[in-house]
Design an enzyme around this catalytic site. Structure first.
Site, PDB file in Angstrom:
ATOM      1  N   ASP A  38       0.810  -1.222   0.000  1.00 28.30           N
ATOM      2  CA  ASP A  38       0.000   0.000   0.000  1.00 28.30           C
ATOM      3  C   ASP A  38       0.839   1.266   0.000  1.00 28.30           C
ATOM      4  O   ASP A  38       0.326   2.365  -0.231  1.00 28.30           O
ATOM      5  CB  ASP A  38      -0.863   0.034   1.276  1.00 28.30           C
TER       6      ASP A  38
HETATM    7  C1  GLC Z   1      -1.620  -3.898   5.309  1.00 27.46           C
HETATM    8  C2  GLC Z   1      -2.857  -4.002   4.446  1.00 27.46           C
HETATM    9  C3  GLC Z   1      -2.610  -4.843   3.232  1.00 27.46           C
HETATM   10  C4  GLC Z   1      -1.365  -4.416   2.541  1.00 27.46           C
HETATM   11  C5  GLC Z   1      -0.182  -4.410   3.480  1.00 27.46           C
HETATM   12  C6  GLC Z   1       1.078  -3.916   2.851  1.00 27.46           C
HETATM   13  O1  GLC Z   1      -1.420  -5.110   5.950  1.00 27.46           O
HETATM   14  O2  GLC Z   1      -3.939  -4.536   5.156  1.00 27.46           O
HETATM   15  O3  GLC Z   1      -3.704  -4.747   2.353  1.00 27.46           O
HETATM   16  O4  GLC Z   1      -1.150  -5.290   1.482  1.00 27.46           O
HETATM   17  O5  GLC Z   1      -0.468  -3.584   4.580  1.00 27.46           O
HETATM   18  O6  GLC Z   1       1.058  -2.553   2.591  1.00 27.46           O
HETATM   19  C1  GLC Z   2      -0.500   2.446   5.844  1.00 32.43           C
HETATM   20  C2  GLC Z   2       0.203   1.217   6.349  1.00 32.43           C
HETATM   21  C3  GLC Z   2      -0.139   0.014   5.537  1.00 32.43           C
HETATM   22  C4  GLC Z   2      -1.633  -0.084   5.357  1.00 32.43           C
HETATM   23  C5  GLC Z   2      -2.167   1.227   4.782  1.00 32.43           C
HETATM   24  C6  GLC Z   2      -3.642   1.197   4.496  1.00 32.43           C
HETATM   25  O1  GLC Z   2      -0.004   2.790   4.619  1.00 32.43           O
HETATM   26  O2  GLC Z   2       1.591   1.381   6.360  1.00 32.43           O
HETATM   27  O3  GLC Z   2       0.388  -1.135   6.160  1.00 32.43           O
HETATM   28  O4  GLC Z   2      -1.927  -1.134   4.523  1.00 32.43           O
HETATM   29  O5  GLC Z   2      -1.868   2.254   5.651  1.00 32.43           O
HETATM   30  O6  GLC Z   2      -4.425   1.556   5.570  1.00 32.43           O
END
Ligand code: GLC
Ligand code: GLC
Length: 832
Positions: A487
């Site tokens: 993300d």
């Molecule tokens: C969080 C989110 C997931 C994403 C991950 C890496 O665990 O829930 O959707 O892939 O972060 O950013």
């Molecule tokens: C932030 C976190 C990630 C998560 C995202 C979405 O970027 O680092 O892990 O998946 O938020 O909420």
């Protein structure tokens, strides 16, 4: 070596984790509830309850990031003479003579002893009931008669957990309650649009109550010394506005040796619109009375508890391993499977790190979670797939999240995460392999929940694949969109405004060249699955069954489709080999301008884990040694004492073209944290490559039971489940865990150990046996229920890491390694 302090231990026979010191390094929590009514509960009985949706239907109030931490919950105050104490130590923190918290499968039992009195509370949500039971047992273990004053306590949330925490100009005037006998009803906003209320009941006569928080606690007191409790005198307050609570007051006399049970019930009721009131302004309590009547005696509660335990027995009997290694067996047989069910129920919504107001169900998250529980509750997995697919758009893109209450896509976050569609194939294929139920492909599923837009689920899978193919960049690799699985890799965001969200801001996507090698690998893996699925359907159509109803599927040419997709997969493999290889590992991405990310040429973050995981799982370039080199590079550059970091070296400065990933300090979260979720990808890559020793050593590093001792203090968070992130080698304090419970790590750890290490893989026609083990592994047995069959499979590794020599089914050698499915009980012997 210095002896580490211990806060608890596993009790495998009872499937419990036993916490023996209330002052754990962080609240160690558990989850109650399996369907609609849920609670979070910490080892000191902190936490809260909600119905279906932690944001829109919050029943009790909780304040996150509080001082002190984890204040607020379901509290019992016991006043014995001048001493006031709680069975779970908090909030009074009166030193106890004994304390114990047992977190089990959907229940928690907290026991405290003080001055000859034992108070033990069993917390659970009975199956199919919208209520949390709190069975309190008070026992006099002294030689004198005890006259105790007992106060219960719950604080109501005004339903919407977000506005409850901010809209005080309204909230302080809306609160309403009713009191009837031993039941306190919370009915805020029931007078207008809400058709639901909550109640807190106890199955005995009460000698008083309170429903107004300031009266109970006192404006200048705290939960630790509420004035009513300290004075031992309820005020029978009736809340109007401000903050409604529910507290019962009960006088208890116990002879020496005597014990008494009290059943407290926190319930939730919905009424039909025309049956909301029994008189003007008076809520219709019929359903509440009925629910109370079902759970108003110790016997009824004990029966409900026994049913809950049987439910878990059945769930955990579907896959059971005996290796003789307790640390492995307890994770496989108990805790890993349990955590998977928790992620099924909560996705990423409510934990002690997820406030319940931010995120609902994630499209990619829920599809991945599915592989963790599909063997246990296939019908619910089926429904989940359909719910998820219903939030897809006609072009194959999809809402990134949806709300569990409404099942509608979340507009705040929208779509544009280009890995999302592929996960639908991942989840659906896992479901069909487990169940053999191809009819799910025939289900009519809408786009964006719009009635009239329905097409078959198969069509959803098809457009999912096409979404990748139609969004390729200059190197014929998938365009990344807002982000892929990571993300925080926001290559089209370019933000200098701290008030912008990295996820939803896309300032510059026009003309982007940002491509993802992670999606490329994911596309190859799921593309191969899709091709195999099409071929299998073709085979079934021509042969045994033809159970599709919809005319589009009846006439669809699945073998042509398989061929078409195979070409796309082959092209993707070529693109990765040509433009995605950096010499020693796979690149991670190309940025907006077409520059390499995750390359030796980069100043920082030269190598990333995600593309190593997915491209090795996809076996891209295995014949040219790419897979082996990539796996070796993971060991060399990413591995550390606590697991593999996400990227190396960590970013030391913010890179505007990369987005959130570089916003985190070194070693945390997506910037070189050990993001446990993606370690299994490399482990599976190792398994596919047959490197059992390496797979195992990576696996054991993030297996909670293996690091339990070392982690009691360093790790901080619960030692019985995986957390999303452990601080990486570049962090200030490597090894510290965060974001426990709600993480895709659960499902991936399960998938890895059950299918790739122990090697029991559900397949369309049966169970494929393909273990990958460390050479030290001894013989082991897996009992696996599969559709209407039950297999007892014993594996003799003989020091081999990979490669099945022979499979014997019920005394007969079979060809190949797939045990053909047939109902009934079977014994299987496997020699490697
Ligand atoms: C969080 C989110 C997931 C994403 C991950 C890496 O665990 O829930 O959707 O892939 O972060 O950013
Ligand atoms: C932030 C976190 C990630 C998560 C995202 C979405 O970027 O680092 O892990 O998946 O938020 O909420």
């Amino acid at each position: 070596m210095e002896q580490q302090k211990r806060y608890g231990h596993f009790d495998d026979n009872n499937r419990e984790y036993v916490i023996t010191d209330p002052q754990t390094p962080w609240p160690w929590i558990n989850y109650l509830g399996n369907e609609d009514f849920f609670s979070l509960i910490s080892n000191t009985a902190g936490g809260y309850s909600f119905y279906k949706d932690a944001k829109f239907r919050r029943i009790t109030r909780y304040r996150y990031n509080n001082v002190p931490m984890d204040n607020g919950g379901r509290y019992f105050y016991i006043k014995d003479g001048d001493t006031v104490w709680n069975p779970g130590w908090k909030p009074c923190k009166t030193p106890l003579d004994f304390y114990e918290c047992r977190h089990g499968m959907s229940y928690t039992r907290v026991t405290g002893r003080k001055n000859g009195v034992e108070a033990s509370v069993l917390f659970f949500v009975p199956l199919k009931k919208w209520a949390e039971v709190q069975k309190l047992t008070l026992k006099n273990e002294s030689n004198e008669v005890k006259n105790l004053k007992l106060f219960s306590f719950e604080e109501w949330c005004l339903w919407n957990a977000a506005t409850d925490m901010e809209n005080f100009q309204r909230n302080f005037s809306t609160g309403e309650v009713e009191i009837e006998g031993s039941t306190i009803y919370h009915k805020t906003e029931y007078r207008e649009r809400r058709n639901h209320y909550a109640f807190y009941h106890v199955n005995t006569e009460i000698q008083g109550f309170d429903t107004d928080r300031e009266t109970f606690v006192g404006l200048y007191n705290e939960f630790a010394d509420p004035q009513v409790v300290m004075e031992g005198r309820p005020r029978n307050s009736h809340a109007h506005g401000w903050s409604p609570i529910a507290s019962h007051y009960i006088e208890v006399t116990l002879k020496p040796g005597e014990s008494k049970d009290f059943v407290f019930l926190l319930g939730y009721i919905e009424n039909e619109q025309d049956k909301k009131f029994s008189a003007p302004q008076v809520i219709n309590k019929d359903k509440a009375h009925a629910l109370i009547a079902e759970l108003d005696t110790t016997a009824k509660v004990d029966k409900a508890f026994a049913e809950l335990c049987e439910y878990w027995d059945a769930l955990l009997n579907i896959y059971k391993v005996r290796t003789g290694n307790d640390k492995l067996d307890r994770m496989v047989n108990i805790w890993n499977q349990y955590q998977c069910m928790v992620t099924f129920n909560f996705s990423r919504s409510a934990s002690f790190f997820e406030s319940g107001v931010g995120r609902g169900m994630g499209f990619r998250d829920s599809n991945q979670d599915l592989v963790g529980f599909v063997h246990q509750i296939p019908p619910r997995a089926r429904q989940r797939i359909i719910d998820i697919a219903s939030t897809q758009f006609p072009d194959g893109g999809c809402y990134h999240q949806y709300q569990p209450l409404t099942k509608r896509g979340n507009n705040d976050i929208g779509g544009g995460f280009n890995d999302d569609p592929c996960w639908l194939i991942f989840g659906t294929v896992a479901y069909i392999k487990e169940t053999g139920d191809f009819s799910i492909l025939d289900e009519m599923v809408p786009f964006d929940n719009q009635p009239g837009s329905e097409v078959t689920l198969f069509e959803h899978l098809k457009i999912s694949m096409d979404h990748v193919i139609k969004n390729l960049g200059p190197h014929m690799l998938p365009l990344i969109g807002r982000a892929d699985w990571n993300d925080c890799l926001n290559l089209n965001c370019f933000s200098w405004d701290p008030n912008e969200s990295f996820q939803t801001t896309e300032n510059v996507s026009e003309g982007t060249k940002a491509e993802s090698l992670m999606i490329a690998g994911l596309f190859v893996v799921t593309g191969k699955d899709y091709v195999a699925l099409c071929n299998k359907i073709e085979e079934l159509k021509n042969g045994k069954i033809d159970n599709f109803n919809s005319s589009t599927l009846k006439s669809f040419n699945f073998s042509a489709e398989a061929e078409r997709m195979q070409k796309a997969v082959d092209a993707m493999i070529e693109a990765v080999k040509k433009h995605g290889w950096d010499g020693e590992w796979y690149l991670r991405a190309y940025d907006f301008y077409g520059n390499k990310i995750g390359s030796n040429e980069c100043e920082e973050a030269k190598i990333f884990i995600e593309s190593q995981g997915w491209c090795t799982m996809a076996e891209i370039g295995a014949e040219d040694g790419m897979v082996a080199k990539s796996l070796d590079s993971c060991k060399k550059y990413l591995e550390c004492e606590h697991g593999m970091v996400l990227n190396n070296p960590a970013f030391t400065k913010y890179i505007y073209e990369y987005g959130e990933i570089s916003s985190y300090p070194e070693g945390y979260k997506e910037n070189a944290g050990i993001f446990c979720h993606n370690n299994p990808w490399v482990i599976i890559g190792e398994c596919i490559a047959g490197r059992g020793n390496d797979a195992w050593s990576h696996y054991a590093k993030i297996l909670p039971s293996y690091v339990e001792e070392k982690y009691q203090t360093l790790h901080k968070v619960e030692p019985y489940v995986n957390c999303q992130m452990v601080a990486g080698k570049d962090a200030f304090k490597p090894g510290e865990g965060k974001n426990s419970w709600l993480t895709g790590t659960a499902a991936w750890m399960w998938y890895t150990v059950s299918e790739f290490i122990l090697g029991i893989k559900p397949d369309y026609d049966g169970i494929r046996i393909d273990p990958c083990l460390p050479e030290t592994a001894g013989d082991y047995t897996v009992n696996r229920k599969f559709r209407d069959a039950e297999y007892e499979i014993t594996i003799h590794p003989n020091g081999q890491q990979k490669g099945v020599k022979s499979v014997t089914l019920d005394g007969q050698k079979i060809d190949g390694t797939v045990i053909p499915y047939s109902a009934g009980k079977h014994t299987v012997e496997v020699v490697m």
